[in-house]
Design an enzyme around this catalytic site. Structure first.
Site, PDB file in Angstrom:
ATOM      1  N   HIS A   1       0.841  -1.203   0.000  1.00 30.96           N
ATOM      2  CA  HIS A   1       0.000   0.000   0.000  1.00 30.96           C
ATOM      3  C   HIS A   1       0.875   1.253   0.000  1.00 30.96           C
ATOM      4  O   HIS A   1       0.616   2.214  -0.738  1.00 30.96           O
ATOM      5  CB  HIS A   1      -0.889   0.052   1.252  1.00 30.96           C
ATOM      6  CG  HIS A   1      -1.929  -1.012   1.328  1.00 30.96           C
ATOM      7  ND1 HIS A   1      -2.069  -1.804   2.446  1.00 30.96           N
ATOM      8  CD2 HIS A   1      -2.889  -1.391   0.456  1.00 30.96           C
ATOM      9  CE1 HIS A   1      -3.071  -2.635   2.252  1.00 30.96           C
ATOM     10  NE2 HIS A   1      -3.582  -2.412   1.050  1.00 30.96           N
TER      11      HIS A   1
ATOM     12  N   LYS B   1     -17.898  -6.097   6.706  1.00 29.84           N
ATOM     13  CA  LYS B   1     -16.642  -6.711   7.151  1.00 29.84           C
ATOM     14  C   LYS B   1     -16.410  -6.396   8.622  1.00 29.84           C
ATOM     15  O   LYS B   1     -16.799  -5.338   9.121  1.00 29.84           O
ATOM     16  CB  LYS B   1     -15.457  -6.182   6.336  1.00 29.84           C
ATOM     17  CG  LYS B   1     -15.387  -6.679   4.915  1.00 29.84           C
ATOM     18  CD  LYS B   1     -14.101  -6.246   4.266  1.00 29.84           C
ATOM     19  CE  LYS B   1     -13.983  -6.781   2.852  1.00 29.84           C
ATOM     20  NZ  LYS B   1     -12.708  -6.375   2.220  1.00 29.84           N
TER      21      LYS B   1
ATOM     22  N   ARG C   1      -1.771  -6.120  -8.419  1.00 29.16           N
ATOM     23  CA  ARG C   1      -0.702  -7.067  -8.109  1.00 29.16           C
ATOM     24  C   ARG C   1      -0.582  -8.131  -9.189  1.00 29.16           C
ATOM     25  O   ARG C   1       0.506  -8.576  -9.511  1.00 29.16           O
ATOM     26  CB  ARG C   1      -0.968  -7.752  -6.767  1.00 29.16           C
ATOM     27  CG  ARG C   1      -0.907  -6.833  -5.582  1.00 29.16           C
ATOM     28  CD  ARG C   1      -1.386  -7.537  -4.359  1.00 29.16           C
ATOM     29  NE  ARG C   1      -2.790  -7.887  -4.568  1.00 29.16           N
ATOM     30  CZ  ARG C   1      -3.654  -8.171  -3.613  1.00 29.16           C
ATOM     31  NH1 ARG C   1      -3.267  -8.190  -2.361  1.00 29.16           N
ATOM     32  NH2 ARG C   1      -4.905  -8.459  -3.881  1.00 29.16           N
TER      33      ARG C   1
END
Length: 157
Positions: A16, A40, A89
């Site tokens: 990050h 979450k 990624r």
């Protein structure tokens, strides 16, 4: 030009931070926007995550940390941002991120999404990987800041 880098950052990782630092060189202001996701249950509280991010980015003068609930594009309009930053990624990230970028474009045609590919050394790294390693007592100092590593170890004592 103002850019928003949204995410849960539970916890913030060197991956990050790589995206934040690189984004800070591209845009006048980068707002790291920590999402409050009611679906979450994060490991760290919102306040803990914001403190961790502020500590890790204090050397970057044009980076701010904030929190939001709801649609990212709504928050971007509120902050007068023109760009959303997203890190990639792997190819699997691209599919999901592209879908999200297209959806955001239908909601706010005036906001662009910019994808930054993660530096090679962080291509495997995610917050969930860091949490899992920490949960089982593995070495995490090469994945997160010292402050975050201490906080993770304390969570899993």
């Amino acid at each position: 030009m103002i850019a928003i880098y949204p995410g849960s950052f539970d916890p913030i990782t060197f991956g990050h931070l790589d995206i934040i630092k690189r984004g800070s060189h591209l845009f006048d202001r980068v707002i790291v926007a920590v999402l409050r996701n009611p679906n979450k249950t994060p490991l760290f509280t919102m306040e803990e995550r914001m403190t961790q991010i502020r500590e890790a980015t204090r050397h970057l003068d044009n980076v701010d940390v904030d929190t939001f609930t709801g649609l990212t594009v709504t928050y971007a309009h509120l902050m007068k941002a023109q760009v959303l930053i997203r890190g990639l990624r792997a190819v699997s990230d691209f599919e999901m991120e592209l879908q999200m970028a297209h959806t955001n474009k239908t909601l706010a045609n005036d906001i662009e999404t910019v994808f930054l590919s993660t530096s090679n050394e962080y291509s495997f790294l995610s917050s969930s990987v860091v949490r899992e390693i920490a949960r089982f007592g593995g070495e995490i100092d090469h994945l997160v800041t010292p402050e975050v590593a201490i906080a993770l170890r304390q969570k899993f004592l």
